[in-house]
Scaffold this motif. Structure first.
Motif, PDB file in Angstrom:
ATOM      1  N   CYS A   1      11.764 -12.553 -33.271  1.00 44.56           N
ATOM      2  CA  CYS A   1      10.570 -12.199 -32.513  1.00 44.56           C
ATOM      3  C   CYS A   1      10.559 -10.697 -32.246  1.00 44.56           C
ATOM      4  O   CYS A   1      11.591 -10.128 -31.896  1.00 44.56           O
ATOM      5  CB  CYS A   1      10.543 -12.956 -31.184  1.00 44.56           C
ATOM      6  SG  CYS A   1      10.561 -14.751 -31.376  1.00 44.56           S
TER       7      CYS A   1
ATOM      8  N   TYR B   1       5.231 -11.019 -27.880  1.00 44.76           N
ATOM      9  CA  TYR B   1       6.098 -11.269 -29.026  1.00 44.76           C
ATOM     10  C   TYR B   1       5.376 -12.039 -30.124  1.00 44.76           C
ATOM     11  O   TYR B   1       4.572 -12.926 -29.862  1.00 44.76           O
ATOM     12  CB  TYR B   1       7.339 -12.064 -28.606  1.00 44.76           C
ATOM     13  CG  TYR B   1       8.323 -11.248 -27.824  1.00 44.76           C
ATOM     14  CD1 TYR B   1       9.250 -10.437 -28.463  1.00 44.76           C
ATOM     15  CD2 TYR B   1       8.315 -11.273 -26.433  1.00 44.76           C
ATOM     16  CE1 TYR B   1      10.153  -9.671 -27.739  1.00 44.76           C
ATOM     17  CE2 TYR B   1       9.202 -10.504 -25.702  1.00 44.76           C
ATOM     18  CZ  TYR B   1      10.123  -9.720 -26.361  1.00 44.76           C
ATOM     19  OH  TYR B   1      11.010  -8.968 -25.643  1.00 44.76           O
ATOM     20  N   THR B   2       5.686 -11.682 -31.359  1.00 47.52           N
ATOM     21  CA  THR B   2       5.226 -12.398 -32.539  1.00 47.52           C
ATOM     22  C   THR B   2       6.387 -12.439 -33.517  1.00 47.52           C
ATOM     23  O   THR B   2       7.292 -11.611 -33.456  1.00 47.52           O
ATOM     24  CB  THR B   2       3.972 -11.730 -33.154  1.00 47.52           C
ATOM     25  OG1 THR B   2       3.436 -12.568 -34.159  1.00 47.52           O
ATOM     26  CG2 THR B   2       4.282 -10.377 -33.727  1.00 47.52           C
ATOM     27  N   TYR B   3       6.361 -13.402 -34.408  1.00 49.51           N
ATOM     28  CA  TYR B   3       7.480 -13.580 -35.333  1.00 49.51           C
ATOM     29  C   TYR B   3       7.373 -12.635 -36.515  1.00 49.51           C
ATOM     30  O   TYR B   3       6.328 -12.514 -37.137  1.00 49.51           O
ATOM     31  CB  TYR B   3       7.530 -15.028 -35.822  1.00 49.51           C
ATOM     32  CG  TYR B   3       8.719 -15.310 -36.692  1.00 49.51           C
ATOM     33  CD1 TYR B   3       9.991 -15.419 -36.143  1.00 49.51           C
ATOM     34  CD2 TYR B   3       8.587 -15.458 -38.061  1.00 49.51           C
ATOM     35  CE1 TYR B   3      11.092 -15.665 -36.933  1.00 49.51           C
ATOM     36  CE2 TYR B   3       9.680 -15.711 -38.869  1.00 49.51           C
ATOM     37  CZ  TYR B   3      10.928 -15.813 -38.298  1.00 49.51           C
ATOM     38  OH  TYR B   3      12.017 -16.054 -39.088  1.00 49.51           O
TER      39      TYR B   3
ATOM     40  N   ARG C   1       5.443 -20.645 -26.072  1.00 47.40           N
ATOM     41  CA  ARG C   1       6.294 -20.325 -27.223  1.00 47.40           C
ATOM     42  C   ARG C   1       5.681 -20.914 -28.492  1.00 47.40           C
ATOM     43  O   ARG C   1       5.183 -22.023 -28.478  1.00 47.40           O
ATOM     44  CB  ARG C   1       7.699 -20.881 -27.037  1.00 47.40           C
ATOM     45  CG  ARG C   1       8.473 -20.194 -25.938  1.00 47.40           C
ATOM     46  CD  ARG C   1       9.891 -20.765 -25.833  1.00 47.40           C
ATOM     47  NE  ARG C   1      10.579 -20.205 -24.703  1.00 47.40           N
ATOM     48  CZ  ARG C   1      11.314 -19.096 -24.743  1.00 47.40           C
ATOM     49  NH1 ARG C   1      11.452 -18.454 -25.879  1.00 47.40           N
ATOM     50  NH2 ARG C   1      11.907 -18.639 -23.676  1.00 47.40           N
TER      51      ARG C   1
ATOM     52  N   CYS D   1       8.816 -17.579 -30.149  1.00 47.20           N
ATOM     53  CA  CYS D   1       8.289 -16.296 -29.667  1.00 47.20           C
ATOM     54  C   CYS D   1       7.268 -16.543 -28.558  1.00 47.20           C
ATOM     55  O   CYS D   1       6.430 -17.444 -28.675  1.00 47.20           O
ATOM     56  CB  CYS D   1       7.628 -15.529 -30.801  1.00 47.20           C
ATOM     57  SG  CYS D   1       8.732 -15.199 -32.198  1.00 47.20           S
TER      58      CYS D   1
END
Length: 136
Positions: A49, A40-42, A29, A34
């Motif tokens: 995310c 996932y990316t912010y 994370r 994320c």
């Protein structure tokens, strides 16, 4: 009997070692929570995310000399005054572009070294970096 005890001790020791070296799922994370290994990316605009490959607007890399082609995604805020593009530039995972005037042109600010411009192109968009098309 001694062989059984020795074998059992070796077996249990190897299990303990294997458990310590196994990575924890979701253990990657980022500061926003994320999980990168899950894609996932912010997103600064959505404030959550996201998976860039699941976004509505996806653009392919143009003119790359690499053996693979990358893609990026574009996310707009509700009023369409800001656009977020997921192009790593230094430490950033995405860049926020601001709408210029009343037209459909979004530009990066002077806070980053390169100039990014997002404009409509055919039925989608294109991104220029320092006046060179890099995604469309």
């Amino acid at each position: 009997m001694k062989k059984t005890i020795l074998f059992s001790a070796m077996f249990l020791g190897s299990l303990a070692f294997a458990q310590k070296s196994t990575p924890v799922v979701g253990g990657d994370r980022d500061v926003h929570g994320c999980i990168g290994s899950a894609g996932y990316t912010y997103s600064q605009i959505k404030n959550k995310c996201v998976r860039t490959f699941e976004q509505k607007i996806k653009l392919k890399e143009v003119g790359s000399d690499k053996s693979y082609t990358s893609m990026t995604a574009v996310i707009f805020n509700k009023s369409m005054t800001k656009a977020e593009v997921f192009i790593p530039d230094g430490m950033a995972k995405s860049i926020i572009l601001d709408k210029e005037g009343k037209g459909k042109v979004w530009k990066s600010g002077s806070h980053i070294k390169d100039s990014y411009v997002l404009t409509p192109y055919k039925k989608s968009y294109q991104i220029k970096k320092n006046d060179e098309v890099i995604y469309q």
